[in-house]
Design a protein around this motif. Sequence first.
Motif, PDB file in Angstrom:
ATOM      1  N   ARG A 247      -2.901  -2.355  -5.966  1.00 60.96           N
ATOM      2  CA  ARG A 247      -3.740  -3.559  -5.990  1.00 60.96           C
ATOM      3  C   ARG A 247      -4.822  -3.458  -7.065  1.00 60.96           C
ATOM      4  NH1 ARG A 247      -2.890  -6.947  -1.770  1.00 60.96           N
ATOM      5  NH2 ARG A 247      -1.749  -6.150   0.051  1.00 60.96           N
ATOM      6  N   VAL A 248      -5.371  -2.271  -7.234  1.00 56.57           N
ATOM      7  CA  VAL A 248      -6.429  -2.073  -8.234  1.00 56.57           C
ATOM      8  C   VAL A 248      -5.853  -2.161  -9.646  1.00 56.57           C
ATOM      9  CG1 VAL A 248      -8.065  -0.396  -9.159  1.00 56.57           C
ATOM     10  CG2 VAL A 248      -7.860  -0.694  -6.682  1.00 56.57           C
TER      11      VAL A 248
ATOM     12  N   GLN B  97      -2.151 -11.164  -7.162  1.00 53.30           N
ATOM     13  CA  GLN B  97      -2.097 -10.654  -5.793  1.00 53.30           C
ATOM     14  C   GLN B  97      -0.882 -11.200  -5.055  1.00 53.30           C
ATOM     15  OE1 GLN B  97      -4.139  -8.289  -4.417  1.00 53.30           O
ATOM     16  NE2 GLN B  97      -4.865  -8.120  -6.537  1.00 53.30           N
TER      17      GLN B  97
ATOM     18  N   LYS C 282      -3.220   0.699  -2.178  1.00 54.11           N
ATOM     19  CA  LYS C 282      -4.540   0.353  -2.695  1.00 54.11           C
ATOM     20  C   LYS C 282      -4.584   0.536  -4.209  1.00 54.11           C
ATOM     21  CE  LYS C 282      -7.357   1.235   1.428  1.00 54.11           C
ATOM     22  NZ  LYS C 282      -8.467   2.042   2.009  1.00 54.11           N
ATOM     23  N   ALA C 283      -3.975   1.621  -4.695  1.00 50.69           N
ATOM     24  CA  ALA C 283      -3.959   1.873  -6.143  1.00 50.69           C
ATOM     25  C   ALA C 283      -3.198   0.773  -6.873  1.00 50.69           C
ATOM     26  CB  ALA C 283      -3.327   3.231  -6.420  1.00 50.69           C
TER      27      ALA C 283
END
Length: 249
Positions: free
Chosen positions: A50-51, A60, A47-48
């Motif tokens: 992707r952020v 992406q 998740k980190a």
Amino acid sequence: MNLPTALPAAADNNSTDILAIANSPVLWACAIGVFLVIIIQSVIYMKAARVAAPSIGMTQAEIKTSFRAGAISALGPSLAVVMVAVALLTVFGTPAVLVRIGLIGSVSYETAAAAIAANTAGAELGGPTYTQAVFGLALAAMSLGGAMWMIATLILTPLLKKGDSALRKVNPAIMLVVPGAAMVGAFSVLGIAELPKSWIHVVAFFSSALIMSLLMVIAKKVGKPWIKEWALGIAIMLGLAITYVATRL
């Protein structure tokens, strides 16, 4: 040496029935706990990533490609670990093998640490003098050694981060070269250290290196990125196959 009371009542310091204690519920609970922690960490890191991706210009699609490449590249090394782990199940039991060798440590380090611990007790790892008490000692040695790896990482990572920031201020291009050079150097040293052991090690080293190089060239020539993603796994599998054939000659 007295084993912890949390272990099954069947525990006997002088017994050589290692699996009776090595596969105990308390060790399975510890192994499952480690798996859960690693899964949670992986989700957090993904998740980190992707952020943070947009801030460094990653799309992406590129993130998905990197995740896929990492997963595929892990298949080859994982297969090698599994082969060794299966052979060690009778020595350490499933929970210890899953945690100490399958997830955290390295096969060579963990086995060496366990052997040294067993020798200090006057026993031989996996031999007739390898009792449940010696197993407990060996497991403690492996676990403490692994713990120190993690503690060292916690202490050194902030210091290395400061050094990274200082180098980037001097020349940002340096940190584009240093990590890659460090990886090449580290794996080269590990590979070269295996060469003096036997001619079979030489065959394994050079055959896998040649296959990896050919796959990289082919991927560039035909413009197929997926070949690079699968290259490591293919090189390891073909290297193992060539080495096996060489042992039969």
